[in-house]
Design an enzyme around this catalytic site. Structure first.
Site, PDB file in Angstrom:
ATOM      1  N   HIS A  22      -8.287  -2.617  19.519  1.00 55.83           N
ATOM      2  CA  HIS A  22      -7.699  -3.066  18.252  1.00 55.83           C
ATOM      3  C   HIS A  22      -7.060  -4.428  18.448  1.00 55.83           C
ATOM      4  CE1 HIS A  22      -3.496  -2.150  19.351  1.00 55.83           C
ATOM      5  NE2 HIS A  22      -3.994  -1.073  19.944  1.00 55.83           N
ATOM      6  N   ASP A  30     -24.299 -17.198  11.460  1.00 57.86           N
ATOM      7  CA  ASP A  30     -25.657 -17.528  11.027  1.00 57.86           C
ATOM      8  C   ASP A  30     -26.381 -18.274  12.149  1.00 57.86           C
ATOM      9  OD1 ASP A  30     -25.045 -20.359  10.915  1.00 57.86           O
ATOM     10  OD2 ASP A  30     -24.158 -20.056   8.940  1.00 57.86           O
ATOM     11  N   TYR A 136     -22.518 -22.067   6.589  1.00 56.32           N
ATOM     12  CA  TYR A 136     -21.145 -21.559   6.632  1.00 56.32           C
ATOM     13  C   TYR A 136     -21.079 -20.038   6.696  1.00 56.32           C
ATOM     14  CZ  TYR A 136     -19.750 -26.336   5.755  1.00 56.32           C
ATOM     15  OH  TYR A 136     -19.568 -27.694   5.851  1.00 56.32           O
ATOM     16  N   GLY A 137     -22.077 -19.422   7.276  1.00 59.92           N
ATOM     17  CA  GLY A 137     -22.087 -17.971   7.440  1.00 59.92           C
ATOM     18  C   GLY A 137     -21.507 -17.577   8.777  1.00 59.92           C
TER      19      GLY A 137
END
Length: 150
Positions: A22, A30, A136-137
């Site tokens: 965690h 991308d 911008y992925g």
């Protein structure tokens, strides 16, 4: 094949998601992102490929197993569009929709300037590269915890 696990989640992706603790982050990106050079700085050390998947398909599968961190204001961070920091591209809208659906409510996504995003990405646990054409992925997803019995 395993029951209940999306078949696009290959063994390496599953291993990374299981090994993360965690608060660890995973970079989903991308094909345009400098994945290899960023991945060299991560705990995992190399790019994990989800060939044939775009951001939507890959993230939907990942978030079917990975709980987002509910102890931070923004469990997802993304790169701002250079020269237009308030602009949202298709990939940003897709991620928001997928994250909200997976979390069962609105998820805050924080935008970082390009080089701030690269710096943050170097601290990720791993880099998962999709076949999404972008632009911008690229997103950092912070792993949360689940309650016993969930």
């Amino acid at each position: 094949m395993l029951r209940g696990i999306d078949p696009v989640l290959n063994a390496e992706v599953l291993s990374v998601l299981m090994a993360m603790g965690h608060g660890d982050e995973v970079l989903i990106c991308d094909v345009n992102h400098p994945a290899a050079s960023i991945a060299a700085h991560t705990v995992h050390g190399s790019v994990v490929h989800m060939t044939g998947c775009g951001i939507e398909r890959a993230t939907t599968a990942i978030l079917s197993l990975l709980p987002l961190d509910t102890f931070v204001d923004a469990p997802i961070r993304r790169m701002q569009v250079v020269g237009a920091p308030d602009r949202l591209v298709d990939a940003h809208q897709v991620m928001q929709r997928v994250a909200d659906l997976a979390a069962g409510g609105p998820v805050t996504v924080e935008a970082l300037a390009r080089f701030d995003f690269y710096e943050a990405a170097r601290g990720a646990y791993a880099v998962i590269r999709t076949s999404d054409p972008g632009p911008y992925g690229c997103f950092l997803l912070r792993k949360g915890t689940i309650e016993v019995g969930e």
